[in-house]
Structure formats: C-alpha cells, structure tokens
Design an enzyme around this catalytic site. Structure first.
Site, mmCIF file in Angstrom:
data_model
loop_
_atom_site.group_PDB
_atom_site.id
_atom_site.type_symbol
_atom_site.label_atom_id
_atom_site.label_comp_id
_atom_site.label_asym_id
_atom_site.label_seq_id
_atom_site.Cartn_x
_atom_site.Cartn_y
_atom_site.Cartn_z
ATOM 1 N N ILE A 149 37.697 -74.257 -28.004
ATOM 2 C CA ILE A 149 37.175 -75.515 -28.551
ATOM 3 C C ILE A 149 35.914 -75.924 -27.808
ATOM 4 O O ILE A 149 35.924 -76.081 -26.576
ATOM 5 C CB ILE A 149 38.237 -76.629 -28.437
ATOM 6 C CG1 ILE A 149 39.504 -76.236 -29.214
ATOM 7 C CG2 ILE A 149 37.676 -77.958 -28.943
ATOM 8 C CD1 ILE A 149 40.689 -77.127 -28.952
ATOM 9 N N CYS A 150 34.822 -76.097 -28.554
ATOM 10 C CA CYS A 150 33.539 -76.547 -28.000
ATOM 11 C C CYS A 150 33.121 -75.647 -26.821
ATOM 12 O O CYS A 150 33.015 -74.443 -26.990
ATOM 13 C CB CYS A 150 33.636 -78.020 -27.619
ATOM 14 S SG CYS A 150 32.031 -78.795 -27.440
ATOM 15 N N GLU A 151 32.925 -76.209 -25.649
ATOM 16 C CA GLU A 151 32.532 -75.351 -24.524
ATOM 17 C C GLU A 151 33.623 -74.316 -24.245
ATOM 18 O O GLU A 151 33.340 -73.193 -23.812
ATOM 19 C CB GLU A 151 32.277 -76.185 -23.262
ATOM 20 C CG GLU A 151 31.708 -75.356 -22.130
ATOM 21 C CD GLU A 151 31.651 -76.105 -20.794
ATOM 22 O OE1 GLU A 151 32.337 -77.129 -20.647
ATOM 23 O OE2 GLU A 151 30.922 -75.647 -19.895
#
Lengths: 368, 270
Positions: A149-151
């Site tokens: 998720i994301c980073e």
C-alpha cells in the site's frame, strides 16, 4: 455592535442557521471517550518481532474456510497500517478474512532518532525479508502473495524485483512507480507532493532530514494538509458539523482523525532515498535505483500483478501508478481503477466492496 | 524519539501583521456571517484585540462543552477533546490549508525554548543574522499567501458582489462560493514559482537558524561535559553499523547450518 467588538459567536452561528446543530454537535463530541473510537480492532496474533518491527497474523474468522495461501500486507513508513482496519464495517482486513484470505500484516512501529540510519534496503532486504521467511516457514510454503500500500507498495515492488522466487503474486494499491507521472495528470489539484519535492534542492532535503534525524511526521502531515487547502479550512467546522448529527458518522470521523494523528517519523536515511532518489530523480523507472548495491530492474517482476489505483488520487496521481504496465516483465498484469481519492480506496464503503471482491477473485484464480 | 520541538512561536509579530491582510481578504465573509459592521481593519492593534476576544469566547465555549460532556477529565491526547478544541478554534480559519504548513515548518525549525537554562544564549541567538533572515523570509512568505487571499477577495466580489449588496442568496451559498474560489486560488498559488520559492527560503532560513542554535547548545554542553546531539547521533551510527555486521554474521552461520532459508539476491549481508 461596536466597531472593535468581536462578533458574538452565537449570533454568527445563528446567522448561519446552524447554532442549534453546532451546539448539539459540540455536545455530542464532548461526550465521546477514546475507547469509543478504537481502530484496528480485528483480532490478530504476534508472529514475530524484531526491534520495532512486528509481524502479525489476523485470526481467521470462525466458520470461514481459509481458501488462499498467505498474503502479507505491507504498509508504508508514512502513516500506519491501521488504515486498512479503521472500523468493523469498513475494514479491508475483515472483508478479506470473511472471504477466506490467510492474512498477515507488518507493523513498522514508530521509528525514533535511533533509527535514523535505516535505509529502504534495510526495510526491504532485512525486515521485510525476515517477515516473508517467517511466514513461509510457518505456512510450509515456498511463495507468498504481497499486498503493498502506497510507499509499502514500493517496498513490496523492490522486494519482489529482487526476490521473485518467493513472491507468488504482487498486489499494489495506490503505489507510485513513476514519480514524475504527475506531469501527465491534467488535474491541477493533483500531485502537489511531487511538485513540492522537486522544488527543493537536494541540500534542502538533506538539511531537513539531518536537522531532525528523521523526516518528521509533523512535516509530512502538514504537506498532506496543504494539498487540500480548503478541505483543511472547513474540516473542523462545516465538515464536522455535517457529521455530528449522526453518532456513527461522528465516530467514523474521529477514527479517521485518530489515524491521521498517528503519523510516525520516517527514518532519515530511507527518507533521503525516498525524496531524492525516487521523488526527485525518478530512479525506479530508469533502472538506476539500487538496493543492497544492485540496481532494481522492474522487468524482473514476472509474477502476476494486480495494480489498483484511485482515479482521483491527489497524492499519488494515477499516471504515477499505471506506468508499471509498460515496465513490469509479467505477462499477467491487471489494473483496477477505483473511483475516488487516495484514502477513499480504504475508507469508502463502495471502494472497499469492489476492492475486496476483486482482490479475492483475482487471488483465487491464481492459487494453483 | 526524534526531535519534537515545542510550538514556540517567535514569529508572532509577523503573524499579527499577517492577520491584517487575512482579515482584509475575508472581510465580506465575516460581514456576511455576523451581519454586523466590521472592525477598522486599518488598525492592527484593534484587529489584535478583536482576535483575542474571539479566541477568548471560543476558549470559554470549549471549557463549558468539555465540562458538560465530561471531557475535562480525559487526557489532552483524547481524539474527541482535540477535535472539539479545533472545532472551536477560530485560528483554523486563518490557517486555511497553507499557513498551517508554514506554522509546522516554523515550529519544527525554531525548536524548543530553553528559557531557564540558557536565557542569555537565547537572547544572543536572536541577535544573529540567521534570526533576522528567518524573520524576513517568514514575512515574505506570508506576503505571498496574503496576495492569494487578496485575489480570492477580488474574485469573490466579482462573482457575488451584487448579490451581497442586494441581499440575494443565502449566507450558505456565499460561503460555498467563497470556498470554491479560495480552493482554486490557493491551489494555483501553491504551484507558482513565487510561492515555492518563498516556502523554500523560509524552510532554509529556519533550518539555518536551527543549526546555529544547535551549535550554540552543543558549545554550552561541551564546556560542561554534557553529551551533545552530534555525539549521540555518532553513537547511533556506530550501533547501526554493528547491528548490521552482527546480523550478517548470524545469517551466514545459520545459512551454513541450514537453519534459515538461503537468500540469493541480497548483497548487504542481511
């Protein structure tokens, strides 16, 4: 009213026609205790802990058959994994458990100044690699599915690119791959984080990190707020008033507040890689980003990939995510575009439903 | 923990001056809300008094609400308590999604006041070139944001000026129009070279000031044999290196004995 007299608050509110709502809402708010807004309550057990990093396995729901191999959720170092389990009726974790997914999550904890030297290499090839090995040993398997998720999606991508033999499936959500993809987004309100980072000299970023040891969570929180200026302006008045009439909505609002307030510092050395090598220099798509002394090659991503992005993501503009299609080496690449924005992928009821069902079906098709 | 400077605010003077521009820009909004006459916005002192009174009212309301709801016994970090405080904080309007960032940046870079310990040194620090630059850059930054608010004001008047004069439209409609225009203009401003440059300069000035402060504190510590931040950071670096070495050695031994899975792709010994 005399010219220098402060406008009476009650008369101001009455002029807005919301005095009663305001007072009732404030009263309701004042009656809420912290225990009423607990987050991340889905039961889980600790599998492994190393320094500040913890690996948990979510307890399968009684009566639900586990139908998939292990799936490890990897959140980023900016923000906490609790986003995926904010409340019972909007929990990706619960939705996946209900469908029979064998689910794990890594919690990076709250890095301190003592962790300032940790690099992305350390998070990928040290902590994350250990978590994967722990799960594989425990499950008696040779491969795992990773949901980044994301980073955390970037960390997952880096891991998968260098440890492909251990990764059965790679699922990325709202993940930046092309950090200059914002330049292809036509919506002028998207991608301020990219613009802001590029506007700084490397020396500014180094000094910002060196001064505090880490990239302060307060700074990242303020940059996020800056991206939606009027939302920030109206959040604690108009928007809050809109939800105070309904207790459940108010509790949801507060759970989100709780998550937003829990923003850890990003370890300094890793933050320099994140901001300079990725955000500014865009090394990942150029093949010049190095991990453990070796360049990361996206062509090495030959496992099945599900890439989920938000159509109106102002933090990670969708072109930043979708560029992966051109660069990954897999023949089995699927994209899922969700309506709404960055966080909406995880808190919008509509998105939750689409995401969990698509993700599960996609996984089941690739279980063999 | 990482450095968490407290919210000391030595730029209050500059902020108060900024309030004038801010109120000028928001005048029609407040007028619409209060349906009363506006204060004399050309007098910064009167504006300060006005804002202080509004703040006092809101603080009283917060105390009353917190007492009624039983929040007064809850810890300060209670999320409902914090939210209620923000809800009743008129400053939320002045932050407006751009100055909040500036405040955080400034709070972070200005660092903690240590009044008892080093009052004289602190005074000396505020006489430095870095302090003067920080004040100047902070003021210039606010000038850029004030210009954006002025554009919001102008556009707002162009769009709804006649309605306001004739009493057409509800306050809610005007409020929504105001927000839409403000959002457009603030986002446009944030992407301008002028704004990015001003913010970069205020950040740089703040960090330079912080660096100067740190050196002063470290000089003070060294004369009294107190460990400095730099020395502790060095220590963290050494411990980090040792942790990596120990880990790599343990891994090698375990792989040799077949008690862990072999890793073929990692080159850093992890």
């Amino acid at each position: 009213m005399e010219r220098n007299e402060a406008p009476d608050l009650r008369s101001v509110l009455e002029n807005l026609g919301t005095a009663a709502d305001f007072l009732e809402g404030a009263g309701r708010l004042a009656g809420i205790a912290d225990k009423d807004v607990e987050v991340a309550t889905t039961p889980k057990e600790l599998v492994f802990r190393q320094e500040k990093v913890s690996l948990y396995r979510y307890r399968p729901i009684e009566g639900v058959e586990v139908r998939t191999g292990p799936v490890l959720i990897v959140y980023g170092l900016i923000g906490r994994y609790t986003m995926i389990d904010l409340q019972e009726d909007r929990s990706l974790v619960r939705n996946l458990l209900l469908r029979g997914v064998d689910l794990y999550v890594v919690d990076w904890g709250h890095p301190t100044r003592a962790d300032q030297n940790l690099t992305l290499d350390d998070y990928v090839n040290w902590y994350l690699a250990d978590c994967v090995d722990q799960i594989l040993d425990r499950a008696g398997r040779e491969e795992i599915s990773i949901l980044g998720i994301c980073e955390g999606g970037v960390l997952s991508t880096l891991y998968a690119a260098q440890n492909g033999e251990r990764v059965k499936n790679l699922i990325l959500t709202i993940t930046p791959i092309d950090f200059h993809g914002d330049l292809r987004d036509t919506d002028g309100s998207h991608g301020f984080l990219n613009v802001w980072t590029r506007s700084l000299d490397d020396s500014d970023i180094r000094k910002l990190v060196d001064t505090f040891g880490n990239l302060s969570g307060e700074i990242t929180a303020s940059i996020f707020q800056m991206m939606t200026p009027v939302k920030t302006l109206t959040k604690y008045n108009r928007d809050l008033l809109a939800v105070t009439a309904n207790e459940e909505s108010l509790l949801n609002f507060l759970r989100m507040e709780k998550w937003l307030a829990d923003r850890p510092d990003h370890p300094g050395a890793g933050a320099l890689q994140w901001l300079i090598e990725l955000y500014k220099e865009n090394r990942l798509i150029k093949g010049t980003f190095e991990l453990s002394g070796k360049p990361v090659c996206l062509e090495a991503l030959t496992m099945p990939i599900l890439n989920v992005y938000a159509e109106h993501d102002h933090i990670i503009p969708s072109p930043c995510s979708t560029r992966l299609k051109e660069l990954a080496g897999t023949d089995d690449y699927t994209e899922l575009a969700l309506p709404g924005g960055h966080v909406g992928v995880y808190v919008s009821r509509k998105c939750q439903g689409i995401l969990s069902s698509t993700l599960f079906e996609w996984l089941i098709e690739r279980q063999k | 923990m990482s450095d968490k400077p407290t919210a000391s605010n030595p730029l209050m003077d500059a902020w108060l001056a900024g309030q004038k521009a801010f109120l000028d820009a928001q005048a029609p909004f407040w007028q619409e809300l209060s349906q009363g006459s506006l204060p004399d916005t050309s007098d910064p002192d009167q504006l300060s008094i006005l804002f202080r009174r509004v703040n006092e009212q809101c603080r009283s309301l917060f105390d009353a609400m917190a007492a009624i709801g039983g929040l007064e016994d809850e810890p300060e970090e209670n999320v409902a308590r914090q939210t209620l405080r923000r809800m009743l904080d008129p400053m939320q309007f002045s932050y407006a999604g751009v100055d909040e960032v500036n405040q955080v940046l400034l709070n972070l870079v200005e660092g903690t006041d240590v009044p008892d310990l080093m009052e004289l040194e602190r005074q000396r620090l505020k006489a430095t070139r870095e302090w003067a630059v920080l004040k100047r850059e902070g003021t210039e930054y606010r000038a850029v944001t004030a210009m954006a608010w002025a554009r919001v004001y102008r556009r707002f008047l162009e769009e709804v000026g006649e309605d306001l004069a004739s009493g057409t439209g509800s306050p809610y409609q005007h409020f929504e129009t105001w927000l839409r225009i403000a959002n457009d203009e603030l986002i446009r401003m944030q992407r301008s070279e002028e704004y990015l440059d001003a913010q970069r300069r205020v950040l740089r000035a703040g960090l330079n000031y912080r660096e100067r402060e740190r050196k002063l504190i470290e000089d003070w510590c060294e004369t009294r044999s107190i460990p400095t931040r730099s020395e502790i950071d060095d220590l963290h670096g050494i411990v980090y290196g040792l942790r990596k070495e120990v880990r790599a050695l343990k891994r090698q031994v375990a792989e040799r004995h077949g008690t862990v899975r072999k890793r073929v792709n990692t080159a850093n010994g992890t």
